[in-house]
Motif scaffolding. Structure first.
Motif, mmCIF file in Angstrom:
data_model
loop_
_atom_site.group_PDB
_atom_site.id
_atom_site.type_symbol
_atom_site.label_atom_id
_atom_site.label_comp_id
_atom_site.label_asym_id
_atom_site.label_seq_id
_atom_site.Cartn_x
_atom_site.Cartn_y
_atom_site.Cartn_z
ATOM 1 N N ARG A 177 0.478 -1.181 0.351
ATOM 2 C CA ARG A 177 -0.275 -0.076 0.268
ATOM 3 C C ARG A 177 0.610 1.192 0.574
ATOM 4 N NH1 ARG A 177 -2.317 -4.435 0.290
ATOM 5 N NH2 ARG A 177 -4.900 -4.725 1.110
ATOM 6 N N THR A 178 0.202 2.710 -0.524
ATOM 7 C CA THR A 178 0.634 3.780 -0.347
ATOM 8 C C THR A 178 1.295 3.885 1.255
ATOM 9 O OG1 THR A 178 -0.351 4.773 -2.059
ATOM 10 C CG2 THR A 178 0.194 6.327 -0.250
ATOM 11 N N ARG A 179 2.416 4.428 1.260
ATOM 12 C CA ARG A 179 3.349 4.922 2.338
ATOM 13 C C ARG A 179 3.123 6.366 3.327
ATOM 14 N NH1 ARG A 179 7.082 1.353 3.615
ATOM 15 N NH2 ARG A 179 7.301 -0.772 3.110
ATOM 16 N N THR A 180 3.063 6.539 4.218
ATOM 17 C CA THR A 180 2.507 7.801 4.568
ATOM 18 C C THR A 180 3.977 8.322 5.731
ATOM 19 O OG1 THR A 180 2.001 6.691 6.757
ATOM 20 C CG2 THR A 180 -0.143 7.674 5.254
ATOM 21 N N LEU A 239 5.617 5.072 6.951
ATOM 22 C CA LEU A 239 5.182 3.757 7.781
ATOM 23 C C LEU A 239 3.877 3.187 6.747
ATOM 24 C CD1 LEU A 239 3.662 5.519 11.259
ATOM 25 C CD2 LEU A 239 5.954 4.189 10.334
ATOM 26 N N PRO A 240 3.485 1.891 6.676
ATOM 27 C CA PRO A 240 2.230 1.759 5.458
ATOM 28 C C PRO A 240 1.248 1.954 5.865
ATOM 29 C CG PRO A 240 3.323 -0.275 7.193
ATOM 30 C CD PRO A 240 4.216 0.778 6.977
ATOM 31 N N VAL A 241 0.158 1.839 5.076
ATOM 32 C CA VAL A 241 -1.357 2.115 5.659
ATOM 33 C C VAL A 241 -1.613 1.234 5.888
ATOM 34 C CG1 VAL A 241 -3.319 2.446 4.078
ATOM 35 C CG2 VAL A 241 -1.507 4.181 3.837
ATOM 36 N N ILE A 242 -2.464 0.976 6.794
ATOM 37 C CA ILE A 242 -2.744 -0.618 6.765
ATOM 38 C C ILE A 242 -4.272 -0.378 6.767
ATOM 39 C CG2 ILE A 242 -4.027 -2.129 8.838
ATOM 40 C CD1 ILE A 242 -0.646 -0.687 10.774
ATOM 41 N N GLY A 251 3.274 -3.666 4.697
ATOM 42 C CA GLY A 251 2.678 -3.315 3.249
ATOM 43 C C GLY A 251 1.747 -3.844 2.726
ATOM 44 N N LEU A 252 1.276 -5.245 3.003
ATOM 45 C CA LEU A 252 0.797 -5.905 2.959
ATOM 46 C C LEU A 252 -0.917 -5.116 3.181
ATOM 47 C CD1 LEU A 252 2.508 -9.470 3.413
ATOM 48 C CD2 LEU A 252 1.903 -8.108 1.127
ATOM 49 N N GLY A 253 -0.545 -4.531 4.542
ATOM 50 C CA GLY A 253 -1.911 -3.571 4.652
ATOM 51 C C GLY A 253 -2.817 -4.472 5.694
ATOM 52 N N LEU A 254 -2.420 -5.457 6.566
ATOM 53 C CA LEU A 254 -2.592 -5.794 7.669
ATOM 54 C C LEU A 254 -1.906 -5.457 8.685
ATOM 55 C CD1 LEU A 254 -4.179 -9.067 5.455
ATOM 56 C CD2 LEU A 254 -5.491 -7.905 7.276
#
Length: 304
Positions: free
Chosen positions: A3-6, A14-17, A227-230
């Motif tokens: 996912r897009t990071r912040t 940091l990854p978006v969860i 970064g997989l979002g979970l």
């Protein structure tokens, strides 16, 4: 796909969860800006770290309450260690973990049970457990069925061996990519059997069927997992990759474990499974403060 990071500040991404708000055991966690500390209670006579110190029921319950007093958000109860060895009968594993679950009901913490047996998971959930921590990554698809028929959260961990079987000389061509692919496949297995995605947590499985160099690389590249979002759990506490990196025996790996946990948090890990709870809570809360996730407890220094 990551996912897009912040960025909370220069040098930190940091990854978006997905679905960061999670209601688990009556507690609302915001994993976009919160780190949960999971304490470890082993009701085994041959546990990796404490060598049976909390095998007795009263000792395990006392240790759990001490962990709560030290600031633990979760308590993870295990009745059989991951390492290869003779199987623990299912009835015996239930007899080990369920009384601890029952003793902790109403304590205000998330209650987790570390098991790969669907029957143990079902008995634990019936007794009040909120999370099942499956270190075999839903090796038995029936585990997903148990979770789907409950309100429990499922932790899906990467490991390659059949339960309690050796896996010598593990090889990975690209460890982060292979761990990611495994986790996505097992998440898909769970979802196809009815587990809601917002009740799944992933764990890359440090040291589980991995050498020290492989666990170190996985730590460096943890952003590819988060970064997989979970929401991502990491279990780095007192592991052999810490001991072998520092030449420290069990019992002398606290500082190395905290360093590994902080590196993981900075890359997006949001649950840290730790033995030394008070130190881990302080490390997690300080990291949250540095990232701007939480305010200082108070501010006096250099104020007029």
């Amino acid at each position: 796909m990551n996912r897009t990071r912040t960025s909370p500040g220069p040098g930190v991404l940091l990854p978006v969860i997905d679905a960061p708000l999670r209601l688990i055991g009556g507690r609302l966690f915001d994993f976009s800006q919160e780190v949960a500390v999971m304490a470890i209670i082993n009701r085994t006579p041959d546990s990796f770290y404490d060598q049976g110190a909390t095998f007795a029921l009263d000792a395990s319950v006392l240790a759990a309450h001490q962990a709560i007093a030290d600031g633990a958000d979760w308590i993870d109860i295990g009745g059989a260690k991951f390492a290869p060895g003779a199987a623990v009968p299912i009835d015996q594993e239930i007899d080990r973990v369920v009384p601890v679950v029952e003793a902790l009901r109403g304590s205000g913490v998330v209650i987790s049970v570390d098991t790969f047996h669907p029957a143990v998971a079902a008995a634990s959930i019936a007794a009040g457990a909120h999370v099942i921590n499956d270190t075999t990554g839903v090796h038995d698809p029936a585990m997903a069925d148990v979770i789907a028929d409950s309100d429990a959260t499922l932790v899906i961990t990467h490991s390659l061996a059949a339960p309690r079987m050796p896996y010598p000389a593990p090889h990975y061509d690209d460890i982060a990519a292979e761990v990611s692919a495994f986790l996505l496949a097992r998440v898909d297995r769970a979802v196809r059997r009815g587990v809601q995605p917002d009740r799944i947590v992933i764990d890359p499985g440090h040291d589980l069927n991995k050498t020290t160099r492989q666990s170190l690389e996985l730590t460096r590249r943890l952003g590819e997992i988060t970064g997989l979002g979970l929401p991502t759990l990491v279990a780095v506490s007192n592991k052999d990759f810490v001991g072998e990196s520092l030449d420290r025996p069990r019992g002398e790996r606290v500082e190395g474990s905290l360093a590994a946990a902080v590196v993981c948090i900075l890359q997006g890990a949001r649950i840290v499974r730790m033995h030394n709870v008070r130190a881990a809570v302080d490390a997690a809360r300080m990291t949250e403060a540095i990232l701007g996730f939480r305010e200082p407890a108070y501010e006096r220094h250099n104020l007029a």
